[in-house]
Design a protein around this motif. Structure first.
Motif, PDB file in Angstrom:
ATOM      1  N   UNK A 306      93.523  49.438  47.369  1.00 29.82           N
ATOM      2  CA  UNK A 306      93.767  50.730  47.983  1.00 29.82           C
ATOM      3  C   UNK A 306      92.577  51.653  47.688  1.00 29.82           C
ATOM      4  N   UNK A 307      92.784  52.866  47.191  1.00 25.05           N
ATOM      5  CA  UNK A 307      91.691  53.776  46.864  1.00 25.05           C
ATOM      6  C   UNK A 307      91.196  53.604  45.436  1.00 25.05           C
ATOM      7  N   UNK A 308      91.818  52.707  44.690  1.00 25.18           N
ATOM      8  CA  UNK A 308      91.424  52.406  43.320  1.00 25.18           C
ATOM      9  C   UNK A 308      90.749  51.050  43.285  1.00 25.18           C
ATOM     10  N   UNK A 309      89.782  50.882  42.402  1.00 28.05           N
ATOM     11  CA  UNK A 309      89.140  49.582  42.259  1.00 28.05           C
ATOM     12  C   UNK A 309      88.910  49.278  40.787  1.00 28.05           C
ATOM     13  N   UNK A 310      88.898  47.993  40.473  1.00 22.91           N
ATOM     14  CA  UNK A 310      88.640  47.500  39.127  1.00 22.91           C
ATOM     15  C   UNK A 310      87.195  47.032  39.052  1.00 22.91           C
TER      16      UNK A 310
END
Length: 366
Positions: A306-310
């Motif tokens: 989504x709008x978060x990434x690792x």
């Protein structure tokens, strides 16, 4: 007649609204008990018993109304509160608050939870009152937990069961010394309770999410990170650090991008450590004139959710005038995109198992 039509309209509207419901939620309560892992001989005197505690979580389910939910097999996300008794008066008790994701495998019978948050310890290091607690140098720490469970919902009406293994990590990432940290390996068993009677059907508009076509040109990133930290010398003082990064990334598919770039480190705690070693340990052959700055190159991977990434990165110092924990470094953390270009980041930089800093960053992806 008008009243009848209004009732019909309300009923139809209510039915339509319920049909368009995109989320349901549930809570779970898990009791755990296990062992503190001996990852550092300096904490041997702190391992006394079998730590135990409780994790209480609220979870929101996804059903594929957004494409990213289908790509990751309809994960849950939510918040967790944890209490842990470390079975040692020196260590005290920990209270933690996390944000987490649940990922599912094997027809949703196996769940992997990844949680990241903050923890408060009741008895941190104090040079006069609690000098034996070399694990927790500050009252507030970062904490990470992993939970791998076999899970079955709605066994009896809304109640279900889950059980498995969990890993709980506490560290302040050298914000303040000492900081040997604690890792707990525990068994957990819990109860789930669904807050909704009926759940929507899972949406499958992406026929094969794994082979979904995606193309994007090479992107160029500029990031600035900062924070405070301290060397392992207790009482040496907390100092700010500044990191400037420039790197390119290439999306190889809709989920992943590969990165390559460089970091320039201005770590003021190293300046103090160089001076300290030069006057206190002449056998170390430190003159005191060594440069505290470092330059590294790194390769990395970014996993988009989504709008978060690792983000995970492996780096090597090409400019390394003062030896501190070796020339290889690691970075892991989260990025949050505020728009197509701008992002914030919270990352941990370490040398192997020894953390150097928690980095707060902002950047742009062009």
């Amino acid at each position: 007649m008008k009243l009848f039509l209004v009732c019909i309209f309300c009923a139809v509207f209510g039915f339509s609204f319920s049909q368009e419901k995109e989320h349901t939620s549930y809570v779970d309560v898990n009791y755990f008990k296990g062992n503190i892992a001996l990852h550092n001989n300096d904490i041997l005197h702190l391992i006394k018993g079998h730590p135990e505690g409780v994790i209480l979580s609220w979870n929101k389910k996804t059903y594929g109304f957004k494409d990213w939910e289908q790509r990751y097999n309809y994960p849950d996300y939510g918040v967790s509160f944890a209490y842990q008794n470390l079975k040692n008066d020196i260590l005290g008790n920990n209270y933690s608050l996390y944000a987490h994701y649940n990922f599912y495998f094997l027809r949703r019978s196996l769940m992997l939870r990844i949680g990241q948050g903050l923890s408060l310890t009741t008895n941190p290091f104090d040079k006069e009152k609690n000098f034996r607690n070399v694990a927790f140098g500050s009252k507030i720490m970062s904490s990470t937990y992993l939970m791998f469970n076999y899970k079955k919902e709605r066994i009896i009406e809304r109640f279900g069961l889950q059980a498995g293994l969990s890993f709980i990590h506490y560290s302040n990432a050298n914000v303040k010394a000492p900081n040997t940290s604690i890792n707990a390996m525990v068994l957990n068993v819990g109860v789930t309770y669904n807050l909704d009677d009926v759940e929507p059907e899972y949406i499958t508009t992406l026929e094969n999410a794994e082979k979904e076509k995606f193309t994007e040109p090479i992107k160029y990133n500029i990031a600035f990170r900062s924070g405070i930290n301290e060397s392992d010398v207790v009482g040496s003082g907390q100092f700010p650090f500044y990191i400037f990064s420039a790197y390119a990334d290439k999306r190889i598919n809709v989920k992943s991008a590969l990165q390559f770039g460089t970091d320039v480190f201005f770590s003021k705690f190293l300046k103090e450590l160089i001076y300290y070693q030069s006057v206190s340990f002449p056998e170390e052959n430190v003159s005191g004139n060594e440069d505290y700055k470092r330059v590294g190159v790194f390769a990395g991977h970014e996993l988009f959710i989504n709008k978060t990434s690792l983000v995970t990165q492996l780096g090597y110092y090409v400019y390394y005038p003062f030896d501190f924990e070796g020339r290889t470094y690691f970075r892991i953390g989260l990025k949050r995109y505020f728009s197509d270009k701008w992002f914030g980041a919270l990352t941990l930089k370490s040398h192997g198992a020894k953390a150097e800093a928690v980095e707060f960053g902002i950047g742009v992806r062009l």
